[in-house]
Design a protein around this motif. Sequence first.
Motif, short mmCIF file in Angstrom:
data_model
loop_
_atom_site.label_atom_id
_atom_site.label_comp_id
_atom_site.label_asym_id
_atom_site.label_seq_id
_atom_site.Cartn_x
_atom_site.Cartn_y
_atom_site.Cartn_z
N PRO A 23 -3.39 12.51 -5.41
CA PRO A 23 -4.73 11.95 -5.16
C PRO A 23 -5.49 11.80 -6.47
N GLY A 24 -6.47 10.92 -6.47
CA GLY A 24 -7.29 10.70 -7.65
C GLY A 24 -8.16 9.49 -7.46
N VAL A 25 -8.70 8.99 -8.56
CA VAL A 25 -9.59 7.84 -8.54
C VAL A 25 -8.78 6.56 -8.71
N PHE A 26 -9.01 5.62 -7.80
CA PHE A 26 -8.38 4.31 -7.83
C PHE A 26 -9.49 3.29 -8.03
N ALA A 27 -9.46 2.56 -9.14
CA ALA A 27 -10.47 1.55 -9.46
C ALA A 27 -9.90 0.19 -9.11
N LEU A 28 -10.55 -0.51 -8.17
CA LEU A 28 -10.08 -1.81 -7.70
C LEU A 28 -10.94 -2.92 -8.28
N TYR A 29 -10.31 -3.78 -9.09
CA TYR A 29 -10.98 -4.89 -9.74
C TYR A 29 -10.55 -6.19 -9.07
N GLY A 30 -11.45 -7.14 -9.02
CA GLY A 30 -11.13 -8.45 -8.49
C GLY A 30 -12.40 -9.20 -8.15
N GLU A 31 -12.26 -10.51 -8.06
CA GLU A 31 -13.40 -11.36 -7.72
C GLU A 31 -13.84 -11.09 -6.28
N ALA A 35 0.84 -1.21 0.00
CA ALA A 35 0.00 0.00 0.00
C ALA A 35 0.87 1.25 0.00
N ALA A 36 1.91 1.26 0.81
CA ALA A 36 2.80 2.42 0.87
C ALA A 36 3.49 2.64 -0.48
N ASP A 37 3.90 1.55 -1.12
CA ASP A 37 4.57 1.67 -2.41
C ASP A 37 3.60 2.18 -3.49
N ILE A 38 2.37 1.68 -3.48
CA ILE A 38 1.37 2.15 -4.44
C ILE A 38 1.18 3.66 -4.29
N LEU A 39 1.03 4.12 -3.06
CA LEU A 39 0.79 5.55 -2.84
C LEU A 39 2.02 6.40 -3.14
N GLN A 40 3.19 5.81 -3.04
CA GLN A 40 4.41 6.53 -3.42
C GLN A 40 4.50 6.64 -4.94
N LEU A 54 -4.52 1.03 2.37
CA LEU A 54 -4.23 2.31 1.72
C LEU A 54 -4.68 3.47 2.62
N CYS A 55 -5.86 3.32 3.21
CA CYS A 55 -6.37 4.36 4.12
C CYS A 55 -5.49 4.50 5.35
N ALA A 56 -4.99 3.39 5.87
CA ALA A 56 -4.10 3.45 7.04
C ALA A 56 -2.84 4.23 6.69
N VAL A 57 -2.28 3.97 5.52
CA VAL A 57 -1.07 4.69 5.09
C VAL A 57 -1.36 6.17 4.92
N LEU A 58 -2.56 6.50 4.45
CA LEU A 58 -2.95 7.90 4.26
C LEU A 58 -3.27 8.61 5.57
N GLY A 59 -3.38 7.85 6.66
CA GLY A 59 -3.65 8.47 7.95
C GLY A 59 -5.13 8.61 8.28
N VAL A 60 -5.97 7.78 7.68
CA VAL A 60 -7.40 7.81 7.98
C VAL A 60 -7.59 7.47 9.45
N THR A 61 -8.41 8.29 10.14
CA THR A 61 -8.64 8.10 11.57
C THR A 61 -9.93 7.33 11.86
N ASP A 62 -10.76 7.11 10.84
CA ASP A 62 -12.02 6.38 11.02
C ASP A 62 -11.81 4.88 10.80
N THR A 63 -12.79 4.10 11.23
CA THR A 63 -12.79 2.68 10.92
C THR A 63 -13.21 2.52 9.46
N VAL A 64 -12.42 1.80 8.70
CA VAL A 64 -12.68 1.60 7.28
C VAL A 64 -13.47 0.31 7.10
N THR A 65 -14.66 0.43 6.51
CA THR A 65 -15.50 -0.73 6.23
C THR A 65 -16.03 -0.62 4.80
N SER A 66 -16.48 -1.73 4.28
CA SER A 66 -17.03 -1.71 2.92
C SER A 66 -18.37 -1.00 2.90
#
Length: 140
Positions: A27-35, A17-22, A47-59
């Motif tokens: 900032p911009g739109v990140f489209a995540l594909y997968g089953e 995640a850190a490498d992706i953000l580096q 990714l949110c943790a690396v960005l410093g998000v302070t909230d609980t991240v849920t789907s």
Amino acid sequence: MEQIYHCHSLDDLNGIAADILQKVSEPGVFALYGEMGSGKTTLVKQLCAVLGVTDTVTSPTFSLINEYHTEEIGPVYHFDVYRIKKIEEVMDIGYETYFYSGQYVFIEWPEMITELLPEKYVNIMIRELDGGSREIRLNY
């Protein structure tokens, strides 16, 4: 540009995640594909943790969008459009406000709204491999 990561355990994900953000330094739109179950939400959490998000991240499967807060970079938006029945549902919530906000926007199941994606976005494809590891393919 393309980068391929191999994730053998959750312990690998923070560095990925850190490498992706580096690599994607703006900032911009990140489209995540997968089953289903491939790890899209898990990657967004990291990714949110690396960005410093302070909230609980849920789907945001049922709400379509979650807004998370950070101390330094402003809001981070997380879409999950798996359950939409019509593209108008996303249009009705004013997707443009989010997609063109200049903030980080993570979208799970973007194939449901391909025609709404901006011209330029980051493509992340997650694929489960034998043994439970993941291949994460970043195109930016």
